[in-house]
Design an enzyme around this catalytic site. Structure first.
Site, short mmCIF file in Angstrom:
data_model
loop_
_atom_site.label_atom_id
_atom_site.label_comp_id
_atom_site.label_asym_id
_atom_site.label_seq_id
_atom_site.Cartn_x
_atom_site.Cartn_y
_atom_site.Cartn_z
CD GLU A 34 43.84 -20.39 22.28
OE1 GLU A 34 44.83 -20.17 22.94
OE2 GLU A 34 43.43 -21.67 22.38
CD GLU A 48 47.61 -20.44 18.70
OE1 GLU A 48 47.02 -20.05 17.54
OE2 GLU A 48 47.19 -19.99 19.66
C1 LIG Z 1 52.63 -10.12 17.05
C2 LIG Z 1 53.35 -9.83 15.65
C3 LIG Z 1 52.51 -9.81 14.68
C4 LIG Z 1 54.15 -8.45 15.68
O1 LIG Z 1 55.01 -8.38 14.58
P1 LIG Z 1 55.81 -7.15 14.49
O2 LIG Z 1 55.34 -6.04 14.86
O3 LIG Z 1 56.71 -7.16 13.21
O4 LIG Z 1 57.13 -7.30 15.68
P2 LIG Z 1 57.91 -8.32 15.99
O5 LIG Z 1 59.49 -8.03 15.62
O6 LIG Z 1 57.72 -9.69 15.39
O7 LIG Z 1 57.89 -8.82 17.54
C5 LIG Z 1 58.05 -7.80 18.38
C6 LIG Z 1 58.78 -8.37 19.80
O8 LIG Z 1 57.77 -9.11 20.28
C7 LIG Z 1 58.10 -10.52 20.41
N1 LIG Z 1 57.11 -11.39 20.12
C8 LIG Z 1 56.05 -11.36 19.38
N2 LIG Z 1 55.07 -12.14 19.70
C9 LIG Z 1 55.23 -12.66 21.03
C10 LIG Z 1 54.85 -14.02 21.85
N3 LIG Z 1 53.73 -14.51 21.23
N4 LIG Z 1 55.59 -14.25 22.94
C11 LIG Z 1 56.80 -13.67 23.06
N5 LIG Z 1 57.56 -12.57 22.33
C12 LIG Z 1 56.88 -12.25 21.29
C13 LIG Z 1 59.35 -10.75 19.33
O9 LIG Z 1 59.89 -11.69 19.64
C14 LIG Z 1 59.59 -9.29 19.27
O10 LIG Z 1 60.78 -9.24 20.43
P3 LIG Z 1 62.38 -9.45 20.07
O11 LIG Z 1 62.65 -10.74 19.57
O12 LIG Z 1 62.93 -9.17 21.45
O13 LIG Z 1 62.64 -8.47 19.11
C15 LIG Z 1 54.49 -11.15 15.46
O14 LIG Z 1 55.61 -10.69 16.45
C16 LIG Z 1 53.80 -12.42 15.78
O15 LIG Z 1 53.56 -12.89 14.85
N6 LIG Z 1 54.01 -13.10 16.93
C17 LIG Z 1 53.64 -14.38 17.24
C18 LIG Z 1 52.08 -14.47 17.40
C19 LIG Z 1 51.92 -16.00 17.80
O16 LIG Z 1 52.39 -16.80 17.30
N7 LIG Z 1 51.12 -16.02 18.77
C20 LIG Z 1 50.80 -17.47 19.37
C21 LIG Z 1 51.52 -17.63 20.50
S1 LIG Z 1 51.18 -19.40 21.35
C22 LIG Z 1 49.82 -19.34 21.93
O17 LIG Z 1 49.11 -18.29 22.26
C23 LIG Z 1 49.67 -20.53 22.57
C24 LIG Z 1 48.18 -20.73 23.05
O18 LIG Z 1 47.21 -21.03 22.31
C25 LIG Z 1 47.98 -21.06 24.52
C26 LIG Z 1 48.92 -22.03 24.81
C27 LIG Z 1 48.90 -22.68 26.14
C28 LIG Z 1 49.42 -23.85 26.49
C29 LIG Z 1 48.91 -24.60 27.34
C30 LIG Z 1 49.80 -25.96 27.62
C31 LIG Z 1 50.56 -25.90 29.05
C32 LIG Z 1 51.56 -26.76 29.16
C33 LIG Z 1 52.80 -26.34 28.43
C34 LIG Z 1 54.18 -27.22 28.91
C35 LIG Z 1 55.14 -26.88 27.97
C36 LIG Z 1 55.96 -27.83 27.58
C37 LIG Z 1 56.96 -28.15 28.56
O19 LIG Z 1 57.59 -26.98 29.06
O20 LIG Z 1 57.15 -29.16 29.06
#
Ligand SMILES: CC(C)(COP(=O)(O)OP(=O)(O)OC[C@H]1O[C@@H](n2cnc3c(N)ncnc32)[C@H](O)[C@@H]1OP(=O)(O)O)[C@@H](O)C(=O)NCCC(=O)NCCSC(=O)CC(=O)CCCCCCCCCCCCC(=O)O
Ligand SMILES: NC(=O)C1=CN([C@@H]2O[C@H](COP(=O)(O)OP(=O)(O)OC[C@H]3O[C@@H](n4cnc5c(N)ncnc54)[C@H](O)[C@@H]3O)[C@@H](O)[C@H]2O)C=CC1
Length: 725
Positions: free
Chosen positions: A104, A124
């Protein structure tokens, strides 16, 4: 520092720096605001490039911040709007990954350059939410509604070459994406930016587009059964067609909050982190994933090329591990070879479509009948029939033929790994690697530690699982291990429900509406009813070994349902014979219809045994089946067979079609409330003392007495993973 800035001539390079994946945490967002503001104001800066440290652009929002106050500070979409409005051109240099909020952010930039190895996507939906920083509004404006919908609803990680074809990125480079981005930034200084601001693009709507979106909703309802996020994604994309960008953003935000209120995101995010935790295994000795070294597996062998063996060969080959494949005779070898080669051709075709060269991306497969050829392999996986004597014969042979440090793995779905290991000269090198069918597709691998399995063998098998792209979960050795052991009480309840008045299609429908990929009876028909029948016959629960005078519905003092045995005695083995709990168009057919024979049979059976009929209540079906699963899960934890509830949930989410948006059976029990689960089981058991599997587990009682603490606190009550059986 969460982001740094340097000047490359007149181009400011802002680098996101938050290892390991540059998640856009609150501190990163604050740093981006600061660095971007300063670069915009700096008169020496004529263009800006955004990249990520460690050759990773960004994995998106920091998922751990959801549900905390941190997510509410500095909105990512505000940063995106500021970037897009910039008077200086902004270029994203994408290396590694640009996922979710990461993409994004890149979409808000005016240009995107990607490294050929990079992957982009909006995943997501896989964690129960929708892209909520403008992704559902900008992407359709960039690549059109149909393509954007596919990317957003499936949440897949798209290779750079495909992203270029789709128009998500402007340029793909071999080598240094940052240098290429800086070059592009210099080139476009002074060019008009209006057309590069995606929020200003208008999508023209017509009736075809409306039909397309309506069809997408119907398809998603069927495909994602009960999951709310895919539908919210479609609604948000629909808004991009009808509403202004800013109204669309508001809709995106509302949809995000309504999803959050369903509880599904919390369950899916729990599932996401549980999968990662499963790789961090611990052993009762105190050894852990990060203290034990895995041995490299350079060559492997697979014994038996039936249903499982052929899939295992493909998995190894896809991980570029050369495999020797063995069968029992020339005819079976030929059958296995054909099947493996046809699967390999499919894999090669997929690789070609992705622009990769199959020969350098697939390990070779050598077919033979000669065990002598196994003397140099690093690891062998046995996948012959589920028969202890046969498995022992194979392991004796392997023990004498293979080099002393080779690991010997069994794919048994529930036999005693210690007994198999006992016939070898190296029980410390023997371990269970329980793949799921089809083994080249299913992500789950249960790694079964025997009493004498060495820590190196555990580390090696867990590491191999990761290399094969599986989610490996370490479990203890007991009959049927974790997943299949839990199935026992679940299927038992399903069978009792038929005795009490329900029909297979009613039970399946209730469980499928709950979210299971397949209800219990469809699942049994697919797996083959004869498998369980053979095992029950061996155990003396059915067939000639049952003592004369044993009541039809009782075994060893407990309730027993002979329904599946009777079906098998009539030759109804499921899909393979065209008849089982359902009728199929032909033997091997896939489309099951309710069978009048089954209905008639059940009615007569109930009458013969004078079974009291229950009033119809789909909620009761779900409770009995799901609580039976969870109760066995608590026993598994008590026995030290699984080390934590998260591991059990990972097994069910990835191997048994449990709906991820319900987190897994243990998470489900926790979200329903342990006191309620306990109360339901207690009532059932009081009324049915002849069903011991429904007797509430001690650990469940203990946790319920503590008021049902959150699942992450159960570990302290479970203790170390010591096999107490
Ligand atoms: C990235 C990967 C492909 C990497 O894979 P790999 O190399 O195999 O390593 P992993 O072991 O998977 O990961 C390593 C390590 O990193 C951690 N991790 C990975 N991604 C994330 C992340 N996004 N956030 C945090 N941590 C992450 C993972 O846990 C490992 O750590 P460990 O657990 O300590 O070992 C792969 O990891 C992957 O696919 N990751 C996920 C990617 C993903 O899904 N991305 C999307 C994230 S969501 C997002 O971006 C949302 C949005 O679009 C923006 C949102 C805005 C929200 C606006 C709303 C505002 C209001 C909110 C209110 C909430 C409600 C309330 O509180 O009331
Ligand atoms: N089918 C399934 O869904 C699952 C099966 N398993 C387990 O995997 C193992 C294999 O099961 P399937 O593949 O379903 O069985 P299968 O019957 O499809 O294949 C077994 C293969 O082993 C071969 N074989 C038998 N004796 C041999 C010998 N002496 N040397 C070499 N090959 C020999 C047979 O010719 C046959 O091709 C079993 O232990 C089973 O319990 C585990 C998970 C799922």
């Amino acid at each position: 520092m969460a982001a740094t800035r340097r000047l490359a001539n007149t181009v400011a390079v802002i680098t996101i720096s938050h290892p390991p994946v540059n998640a856009l945490s609150s501190s990163v967002r604050h740093a981006l605001v600061k660095e971007f503001g300063e670069a915009s104001r700096d008169p020496k800066v004529e263009a800006i490039v955004l990249n990520g440290s460690g050759r990773k652009f960004s994995a998106g929002a920091d998922i751990r911040e959801f549900g905390t106050s941190a997510i509410k500070t500095v909105s990512l979409e505000d940063i995106n709007s500021t970037i897009e409005a910039s008077q200086k051109p902004v270029v994203a240099a994408i290396e590694g990954i640009a996922l979710g909020g990461g993409l994004e952010l890149a979409l808000a930039c005016h240009y995107r350059v990607a490294d050929i190895q990079a992957k982009v996507g909006l995943p997501e939906v896989l964690i129960g939410i929708l892209p909520a920083a403008g992704g559902t509004q900008r992407l359709p404006r960039l690549i059109g509604v149909p393509a954007a919908l596919d990317v957003i609803v499936r949440g897949r990680h798209i290779p750079a070459s495909e992203a270029l074809k789709l128009g998500i990125v402007d340029e793909v480079v071999q080598g240094n994406a940052l240098d290429a981005a800086i070059q592009l930034a210099r080139k476009v200084i002074g060019y008009p930016l209006n057309k590069k601001r995606l929020s200003t693009v208008r999508i023209s709507s017509d009736s075809n587009l409306e039909d397309f979106l309506d069809t997408a909703v119907e398809k998603a309802k069927k495909q994602f059964r009960g999951a709310k996020a895919p539908l919210a994604c479609i609604e948000a994309v629909r808004a991009s067609v009808h509403l202004s960008y800013h109204q669309g953003l508001e809709k995106e935000r509302q949809l995000f909050f309504s999803l959050w209120a369903t509880g599904q995101p919390q369950a899916q995010q729990y599932a996401f982190f549980s999968e990662r935790e499963a790789g961090k295994w611990t052993h009762s000795s105190g050894a852990r994933w990060d203290t034990e070294e895995a041995k490299p597996i350079r060559t492997a062998a697979v014994i038996g090329l039936g249903t499982m063996g052929r899939g295992i060969v493909i998995s190894l080959s896809k991980a570029k591990i050369p495999v020797i494949a063995i069968e029992q005779d020339a005819q079976q070898l030929e059958v296995g070879k054909k099947a493996v080669n046809s699967l390999l051709e499919r894999e090669a075709e997929k690789l070609k479509q992705q622009g990769s060269v199959p020969s350098s991306n697939l390990g070779s497969v050598h077919f033979t009948l000669d065990f002598g050829e196994l003397q140099d392999v690093d690891l062998v996986i046995e996948a012959v029939y589920e028969n202890m004597e046969l498995k022992k014969e194979i392991f004796r042979k392997l023990s004498s033929v293979c080099k002393p440090d080779a690991f010997l793995c069994t794919n048994t779905s529930g036999l005693n790994v210690d007994e198999i290991a006992s016939v070898t000269h190296r029980p410390n090198q023997v371990i269970g690697t329980h793949f799921f069918s089809p083994a080249n597709i299913m992500r789950l691998l249960e790694v079964v530690r025997g009493q004498q399995t060495s820590l190196t063998a555990i580390a090696t098998a867990m590491n191999l699982g990761k290399k094969l792209g599986k989610v490996a979960v370490l479990v203890g050795n007991c009959p049927l291990f974790v997943g299949n052991r839990m199935l026992g009480p679940y299927l038992e309840q399903a069978s009792y429900l038929l005795e009490e008045g329900y029909y297979p299609e009613e039970v399946d429908q209730a469980m499928e509406e709950f979210g299971f990929a397949m209800g219990p009876f469809r699942m049994m028909d697919l797996a083959g009813l004869d498998v369980g029948w053979r095992s029950r016959t061996e155990k003396g629960l059915t067939g000639a070994k049952v003592p004369q005078g044993t009541p039809a519905r009782q075994r060893l003092g407990s309730r027993y349902s002979p329904l599946a045995d009777i079906l098998c005695e009539s030759g109804r083995f499921g899909q393979k014979t065209g008849r089982g709990w359902y009728q199929y168009e032909k033997p091997g057919g896939r489309t099951g219809k309710p069978d009048p024979w089954v209905k008639d049979f059940l009615q007569k059976y109930r009458k013969t045994h004078q079974i009291k009929q229950q009033p119809s209540n789909p909620e009761q079906i779900v409770e009995r089946c799901a609580f039976a699963l969870a109760n066995e899960g608590f026993r598994i934890l008590e026995d030290g067979i699984a080390s934590c509830p998260e591991d059990i949930d990972v097994i069910y989410n990835n191997g048994y079609g449990w709906p991820k948006y319900r987190g897994g059976p243990m998470y489900y029990a926790s979200s329903v409330g342990l006191p309620k689960v306990l109360d339901t089981l207690e009532k059932y058991y009081k009324a049915n003392p002849d069903v011991p599997s429904m007797k509430p587990a001690f650990l469940l009682k203990k946790l319920a007495a503590l008021g049902g603490p959150p699942i992450k606190e159960w570990r302290t009550q479970v203790g170390k993973p010591v096999n107490k059986l």
